[in-house]
Design an enzyme around this catalytic site. Structure first.
Site: not given
Ligand code: UD1
Ligand code: UDP
Length: 373
Positions: A204
């Protein structure tokens, strides 16, 4: 003592749950502030329910946006709550925009910030997370480094005061939930999977999925894997896969199972029973080594170098030849597989949450939990 805990994304809820539990065990009710950076049921609410967290006090509904929009709106909304509540400390975890917003809003109100998972560095300043980590660390009064390496990163940047090596709360979360997951989750049956007969994939990260060339290469790797692949798809990745015309290729490949993002119990069960994990997630690199599953990281750097040094993780980027070479080696060379699977977890003993809470209470009782003038 009145701590505020600020969070907004899936990994923050998971990694702060042991801290919240540890406060409750000391009869302290933290003020829970959810920015709403993640808002889909399966990215947020499912974790609040499964981890049995108390009611959220403030839902800020910040939602998605550009880096500055998301961070700025979160800062404005967090500031209002903090001005009203005047907590003794703001606790943030990790490297998201929520963390940066929470840390900046707090320190400017002279509310001390405690940063959980401080000191991680990928040394890649093109990642939004790297900027967030550095700034949050420098805005913090109390820094909870998961490992000695993280503490040394802070020292190199001149941060020496109030740094505590406590382990990573992800170990607490895994230990607190993996038995429950084993008993409750039926995910293997639901997806028709047998233990150790599939590769679990997640991807992601912005640098992988927002770049068409990188995402195409990543998809090509998944299409070439010689074993069943399960990929719970983050909403950001789903949007890009569809936009770049790659979704259909994955969806129609007979060996690939795409799912929505899964709850923690199902995901833990899938991790534990996977033959190999391939991921660009930070938390999943940690969970893989904790659970003894070899990890191939779909990135060119990591802020978790401890996992590589320990021998449980290898960086393969989106290099097809390299990735496939290691997958084949893991599938065919049992000795190599066992060596990776038995790498020692570098993230502590599962009592990080308790340590964090004890340290904060002690600092507060001694009058040392404050922004120094
Ligand atoms: C964010 C964090 C990343 C973390 C990830 C965990 C930042 C800069 N990045 O990235 O470090 O690894 O969360 O998963 O803070 N969206 C949805 N539904 C949701 C949330 C997001 O549809 O509930 C979609 C939206 O289109 C949004 C995109 O995902 O624009 C990105 O979401 P965002 O929270 O900005 O960043 P992540 O890629 O989730
Ligand atoms: N995770 C989850 N369901 C999923 C994918 C990830 O519960 O479908 C959990 C995973 O076990 C871990 C955390 O989410 O604890 C990691 O989150 P993510 O990869 O979104 O973010 P990052 O750690 O890269 O910031």
């Amino acid at each position: 003592m009145r701590p505020a805990i600020i969070f907004g994304t899936r990994p923050e809820i998971i990694k702060l749950s042991p801290v919240i539990r540890a406060f409750l065990e000391r009869d302290i009710q933290p003020i829970l502030i959810h920015t709403g950076q993640h808002y889909d049921y399966e990215m947020s609410q499912v974790f609040l329910e499964e981890l049995e967290l108390p009611e959220i006090d403030y839902h800020l509904e910040v939602g998605s946006g550009t880096q500055a929009e998301q961070t700025g709106i979160a800062m404005i909304k967090i500031e209002k709550v903090l001005m009203n509540e005047q907590p003794d400390v703001s606790i943030v975890q990790g490297d998201t925009n929520t963390v940066l917003a929470g840390a900046l809003a707090s320190v400017k109100l002279l509310i001390p910030v405690a940063h959980v998972e401080a000191g991680l560095r990928s040394h890649d300043r093109t990642m939004p997370e790297e900027i967030n980590r550095i700034l949050a660390d420098h805005a913090s009064e109390v820094l909870f480094a998961p490992t000695l390496e993280a503490k040394e990163n802070l020292e190199r940047e001149g941060i020496r005061r109030n740094v505590y090596v406590v382990g990573n709360t992800i170990v607490d979360a895994v230990l607190q939930n993996s038995e429950i997951a084993e008993k409750k989750s039926r995910i293997l049956e639901e997806l028709g999977l047998s233990p150790k007969e599939y590769i679990l994939v997640t991807a992601h990260r912005k640098e992988n999925v927002d770049n068409k060339d990188r995402l195409t290469k990543l998809v090509d790797i998944l299409l070439s894997l010689p074993i069943t692949v399960v990929y719970p798809v983050h909403p950001r990745a789903e949007e890009r896969l569809k936009e770049y015309g790659l979704w259909h290729k994955l969806k129609t490949a007979p060996h690939i199972i795409l799912t929505k993002p899964l709850g923690y119990l199902d995901f833990l069960k899938l991790e534990k029973n996977a033959r190999i994990i391939m991921t660009d997630s930070g938390g999943i690199q940690e969970e893989a080594i904790i659970l003894g599953v070899p990890c191939l990281t779909l990135r060119y750097n990591t802020e978790r170098p401890e996992t590589i040094k320990a021998g449980g993780n290898i960086l393969v980027g989106v290099e097809k030849d390299l990735a496939l070479r290691y997958v084949m080696k893991l599938l065919e060379d049992e000795k190599f597989y066992q060596r990776m699977a038995s790498a020692k977890n570098p993230f502590g003993d599962g009592r990080a949450g308790e340590r964090i809470v004890n340290i904060l209470i002690t600092l507060w009782e001694e009058g040392n939990l404050r922004v120094p003038s």
